[in-house]
Design a protein around this motif. Structure first.
Motif, PDB file in Angstrom:
ATOM      1  N   LYS A 127      37.729  37.241  37.991  1.00  0.00           N
ATOM      2  CA  LYS A 127      38.233  36.287  38.985  1.00  0.00           C
ATOM      3  C   LYS A 127      38.605  34.953  38.333  1.00  0.00           C
ATOM      4  CE  LYS A 127      34.503  37.043  41.627  1.00  0.00           C
ATOM      5  NZ  LYS A 127      34.010  38.376  41.226  1.00  0.00           N
ATOM      6  N   THR A 128      37.885  34.603  37.257  1.00  0.00           N
ATOM      7  CA  THR A 128      38.178  33.343  36.582  1.00  0.00           C
ATOM      8  C   THR A 128      39.641  33.298  36.165  1.00  0.00           C
ATOM      9  OG1 THR A 128      36.014  33.790  35.602  1.00  0.00           O
ATOM     10  CG2 THR A 128      37.102  31.758  34.950  1.00  0.00           C
ATOM     11  N   ASP A 229      35.125  29.239  44.041  1.00  0.00           N
ATOM     12  CA  ASP A 229      34.574  30.435  43.401  1.00  0.00           C
ATOM     13  C   ASP A 229      33.204  30.711  44.021  1.00  0.00           C
ATOM     14  OD1 ASP A 229      34.270  32.561  41.717  1.00  0.00           O
ATOM     15  OD2 ASP A 229      33.852  31.383  39.910  1.00  0.00           O
ATOM     16  N   GLU A 230      32.826  31.975  44.108  1.00  0.00           N
ATOM     17  CA  GLU A 230      31.564  32.363  44.756  1.00  0.00           C
ATOM     18  C   GLU A 230      31.494  31.703  46.127  1.00  0.00           C
ATOM     19  OE1 GLU A 230      29.841  34.572  43.254  1.00  0.00           O
ATOM     20  OE2 GLU A 230      30.228  34.345  41.116  1.00  0.00           O
ATOM     21  N   GLY A 624      27.673  34.307  37.983  1.00  0.00           N
ATOM     22  CA  GLY A 624      28.955  33.938  37.390  1.00  0.00           C
ATOM     23  C   GLY A 624      29.058  34.348  35.928  1.00  0.00           C
TER      24      GLY A 624
HETATM   25 MG    MG Z   1      32.969  34.622  38.309  1.00  0.00          MG
END
Ligand code: MG
Ligand code: ADP
Length: 994
Positions: A127-128, A229-230, A624
């Protein structure tokens, strides 16, 4: 059936969405192929080409496919480059070879993010990297684009890592870290793209809007597009904790230290009472000759203990016996049966207080009240202020001064009583519901909160509404001064400010409804790049925690013998330490992480996939970070994940399972559950008992029953719903504040950035004057002469300027009169202006406006705080406290607006910059104030979890019909030209003030 249909529709919708995105993916890949022939310089030049095209009217949607293709091709070039400057990037101090070119599923994720959705992509799907594409595209507009991470370490890691490709394409990347100065922060926000955590972003906003004293102090520049994110962790788990900037309160009114001994004694009495009841019950139950009646009586005693001290150790022991559990369930039904009205009440009255673990409330009974305040039946009845006030007002034997004095006394008595009631109830909660070393720890003479999600101590955070002080009193450490809110916002409302919001996480689907209803975000489930091979084993369920942990240790040892790496997830630090001790005893080498040191833990978690590794981690530790499998691990089944209990929500379970079997690796997961786990104890249904009965009672025996897994799911759903309700309630209350905050911050920003402070100031004065004129006209009886007494009084009070009688002769219309008065004021102002240096006067103008706004807004926040507590004490028949709150808040806001204008009017003429001493004094005062604000202990305050959930209980507790109006000012009124406090964005006179 319904669920099945929902899934079907949801599934279909998602499939449709994915199908619609496919042609765009093809298009991106076509552009990508065509770019291969460009030189590096030509590819880099695309960035300025896109910017120019956006200037010329194209939109980011138009450019999407080309821009994503550019990022993809840049990734390829970096990967294939022979130049170490290009193919290697330093991330958090370690060199890392760039080896990524986005897969097609990553392109789909990127499109979903650009369109403002939540992309659900499993852990390890990259996803990063996905985020770089929409970040790049949206930053081309020149506005500040932000990526929000869960901790500082990840912000730094991701900005350095992804910055590599983004910088290569000519963009600037910033990263906010906790220890940065305002200047450094401003530089980071000035970049095209800024990485940072949600609390840094939120606090910067509060500091900018509520505390900056000149436009140069502002650090943020935009609330345009953010990718979170998250996102589930930030918008759901953290959403119950609003961000609050607090300074020490000016006055301290609490009585925790004085009340503590008596509440402690009360608690002790209850404890004794419970112990006695249990002892008597046990004796009866052990007696083979006991009559049915006596046995029933014994169960009633145990049921009382359940109500009065549900976590009593001996009670827990008793509950291990299924037959007792069953009898108690029956008792419980009997107590709550509608045909038995009053029974429960009578039982509760035999205790000093009742405890509701679910609602996080402790409830004083009449007996308890008697104990605390013997012989004073009124001690817990809050006086009904409005009635008392109206009685005083209609008492003709009193003159004005005497009336005022009486009112003051009534107010004081009221304040004192409600403080005592509030303090006692917080102390009771502190004693009954908050356990040392579970909810908090005591270190260095301080009470420190333990975060319920990460299990780690949170120095600097405090429980709100006096609970923290109550705990300090209980633990006999120094009771800190209460704090006063200087500025606050919920995470939800912070992120709702953005023009466009997007998010990514491995687990959003179960919370899709909440994301939709609160943030208007759709969840798009992106398929994995390779099929997922994870095996999720059935839960293993045991009667007691003891048996459960023993079984876990056995499974760990078994895996370890094979060399299969194992990751154990726990909810609390306590459990991870317990497991660690058990492993030590068996000589198993392992790592324990509890989210204290993000960077080193990330590095340890990254190695959790090595052959033979055993890692115990609390929930958020190493989130993460991606776990790669070591040599030979695939052959023994990949990473095995164990959960030490089911979490409050299914989402967190999925998160934990998702740590293994990434990118097509093998892997497996299993949860362990015991009937003593909080989830099962509080929310498991009564079916549990009958299931237990059918099972054997052998120590260590595993219970496996298909019905159990349904019970577990049911319990989780109940908790999820309850938490959702709390978050919604917090938000409903904050919405009121949010609208006001929006208007105030806008006014404030305006004062900070305006070039023409004189004009703005005169505008404020004009609005104030015309409103007073308007009300003079409005109160005129038909056909009669205008009575200007009030208006003149007001002018004399607030504007120290002499008005000639002629000023008031132009009163054909409101407009004419206002103009005439204003002309005189301007004249006076011009004279003042000639006497001062212009530069100094401009400074003074800004200072006067800001000062009025800040001081009064702060008082207003204080009033709003007590209002929020106040409405909870209300028991107006069927009235909804939220409605009451909205109404009162509206009134308070209206009078705030009036006072701000009055304050500005009077101060601008009273302060002068001519006198050098006064200049010095004013500047020094401003400076000191600014310094004070900077030093104001900026603390993130932890809203007590169930701040509003217990409303119903609170009502029962105060049958006095108490109604209060904290700090209500007379005749509230919103300026007609002010923005309407209802938040419509229209002027008040065109909206609610019509
Ligand atoms: Mg991540
Ligand atoms: P997530 O945040 O989705 O859990 P990360 O962004 O941490 O996943 O990435 C997980 C791992 O996958 C990283 O080691 C990253 O280098 C790798 N990765 C991601 N995308 C790609 C790609 N397109 N090709 C090769 N490796 C990739």
């Amino acid at each position: 059936m319904l669920k099945w249909i929902a899934r079907k529709i949801f599934g279909n919708r998602n499939a449709r969405v994915l199908k619609k995105l496919q042609p765009q993916v093809d298009q991106i890949n076509a552009f990508y192929a065509s770019y291969q022939s460009l030189s590096d310089e030509q590819l880099k030049a695309k960035t300025s080409e896109f910017k120019a095209r956006l200037q010329d009217g194209e939109t980011t949607d138009d450019l999407m496919c080309e821009a994503f293709a550019v990022v993809k091709d840049a990734c390829r070039r970096l990967k294939e480059s022979a130049n170490p400057e290009e193919n290697t990037v330093t991330v958090t101090g370690h060199p890392l070879r760039w080896d990524m070119i986005p897969f097609d599923v990553q392109l789909i994720g990127a499109i979903a993010l650009h369109q403002g959705n939540i992309a659900e992509m499993a852990t390890g799907e990259g996803k990063t990297l996905v985020a770089t594409m929409p970040l790049y595209l949206n930053a081309l507009t020149g506005r500040n684009v932000q990526l929000v991470t869960v901790n500082d370490y990840l912000a730094r890691r991701d900005s350095e890592w992804m910055g590599h490709v983004l910088k290569w394409l000519g963009l600037t990347i910033g990263c906010i870290q906790n220890n940065m100065s305002p200047t450094q922060r401003r530089e980071q926000y000035a970049c095209d793209i800024t990485y940072g955590t949600n609390s840094e972003f939120g606090f910067d906003y509060l500091r900018d809007m509520g505390m900056a004293t000149s436009s140069e102090d502002l650090v943020q520049r935009d609330y345009f597009y953010a990718i979170v994110d998250e996102i589930d962790s930030i918008l759901i788990d953290e959403a119950r904790t609003p961000l609050i900037i607090a300074g020490p309160a000016k006055v301290s009114t609490h009585m925790f230290d004085k009340l503590k001994p008596i509440v402690a004694e009360l608690y002790h009495r209850q404890y004794q009472l419970m112990a006695n009841l249990l002892q008597e019950a046990k004796t009866t139950l052990a007696d083979p000759d006991a009559t049915a009646e006596a046995i029933d009586e014994a169960y009633l005693k145990v049921a009382k203990v359940q109500l009065g001290m549900p976590k009593h150790k001996q009670l827990m022991r008793l509950m291990e016996d299924p037959s007792i559990r069953k009898a108690l369930d029956r008792k419980d039904i009997e107590l709550h049966d509608d045909n038995n009205r009053g029974y429960l009440q009578r039982v509760k009255e035999s205790l000093f207080f009742g405890i509701s673990e679910r609602n996080n409330e402790a409830d004083l009974s009449e007996k308890g009240r008697q104990f605390l305040r013997p012989g004073d039946p009124d001690a817990f009845v809050i006086p009904d202020l409005p009635t008392i006030f109206s009685e005083i007002d209609s008492d003709n034997t009193l003159d004005e001064a005497a009336k005022l004095e009486k009112r003051k006394q009534a107010q004081m008595e009221y304040d004192k009583k409600s403080e005592i009631i509030h303090n006692i109830s917080q102390l009771l909660r502190a004693y009954c519901l908050f356990e040392k070393d579970v909810h908090y720890v005591v270190q260095d003479n301080k009470v420190i909160i333990v975060d319920e999600f990460t299990g780690r101590p949170q120095p600097g955070r405090r429980f709100s509404e006096g609970l923290h002080q109550a705990l300090e009193a209980k633990e006999q450490v120094k009771i800190e001064r209460e704090t006063q809110t200087l500025a606050s916002i919920t995470i939800q409302n912070y992120f709702r400010m953005y023009d466009k919001l997007a998010g990514m996480t491995g687990t959003a689907e179960t919370e899709a409804t909440e994301f939709k209803s609160i943030y208007n975000l759709d969840v798009v489930v992106i398929p994995t790049n390779r099929p997922c091979l994870r095996i999720d084993h059935n839960d293993r369920v045991y009667k007691t925690q003891r048996e459960k942990y023993a079984a876990m240790i056995n499974e760990i040892i078994e895996c370890n013998k094979r060399g299969q790496p194992i990751l154990v997830g726990t909810i609390s630090v306590e459990v991870s330490e317990l497991l660690s001790r058990l492993l030590q005893r068996r000589n198993i080498i392992h790592n324990v992480l509890n989210a204290k040191h993000h960077q080193s833990e990330a590095e340890i978690v990254a190695r959790a996939g090595q052959f033979g590794a055993v890692t115990i981690a609390t929930n958020m530790a190493g989130r993460g970070t991606d776990i790669k499998l070591g040599m030979g691990v695939k052959e023994v089944g990949g990473l095995h994940v164990l959960g030490s209990e089911r979490h409050d929500s299914r989402r967190i379970d999925r998160q934990l399972r998702g740590r293994c079997a990434r990118q097509g690796d093998p892997g497996s997961s299993r949860f362990y559950v015991s009937l003593e786990d909080n989830l099962m104890r509080l929310f498991g249904s009564d079916r549990l008992t009958s299931i237990m009965e059918r099972m054997g009672l052998e120590e260590g025996e595993e219970l496996s029953h298909s019905m159990l897994s349904r019970t577990i799911q049911g319990a989780q759903k109940r908790v999820e719903q309850q938490h959702f309700a709390v978050r919604k309630r917090t938000l409903e209350y904050d919405d009121v504040m949010n609208k006001q905050r929006g208007s105030i911050y806008e006014l404030r920003r305006n004062i900070l950035v305006t070039e023409d402070t004189r004009d703005l100031l005169l505008n404020y004065i004009y609005t104030a004057v015309s409103e007073r004129v308007e009300s003079a006209f409005a109160s005129r009886p038909r056909q009669e002469a205008l009575d200007l007494t009030d208006l003149k009084d007001w002018l004399a009070r607030t504007i120290p300027v002499g008005f000639a009688p002629e000023t008031f002769t132009h009163h054909e219309t409101e407009e004419a009169l206002s103009q005439s008065i204003m002309a005189r004021i301007e004249e006076a102002y011009n004279i003042k202006e000639r006497a001062e240096t212009p530069e100094a006067l401009r400074w003074l103008e800004r200072y006067v406006m800001l000062n009025a706004l800040d001081n009064l807004y702060q008082e207003h926040l204080y009033a709003m705080d007590s209002l929020r507590q106040g409405v909870q004490l209300r028991s107006y028949g069927q009235r909804d406290p939220l409605v009451e709150y909205k109404q009162e808040a509206y009134n308070l806001y209206a009078s705030l607006m009036d006072s701000i204008k009055d304050e500005i009017c009077s101060n601008i003429f009273r302060l002068s910059m001519v006198n050098p001493a006064q200049i010095e004094a004013a500047r020094a005062a401003a400076k000191q104030e600014a310094a004070q604000k900077k030093n104001a202990r900026i603390s993130e305050i932890h809203e007590s979890l169930q701040a509003f959930a217990g409303l119903e209980e609170t009502r029962e507790q105060n049958p006095s019909g108490a109604a209060i109006a904290p700090l209500r000012r007379e005749q509230p009124k919103v300026g007609r030209n002010e923005p309407c406090p209802c938040g419509s964005g229209k002027k008040h006179k065109l909206c609610c003030g019509r």
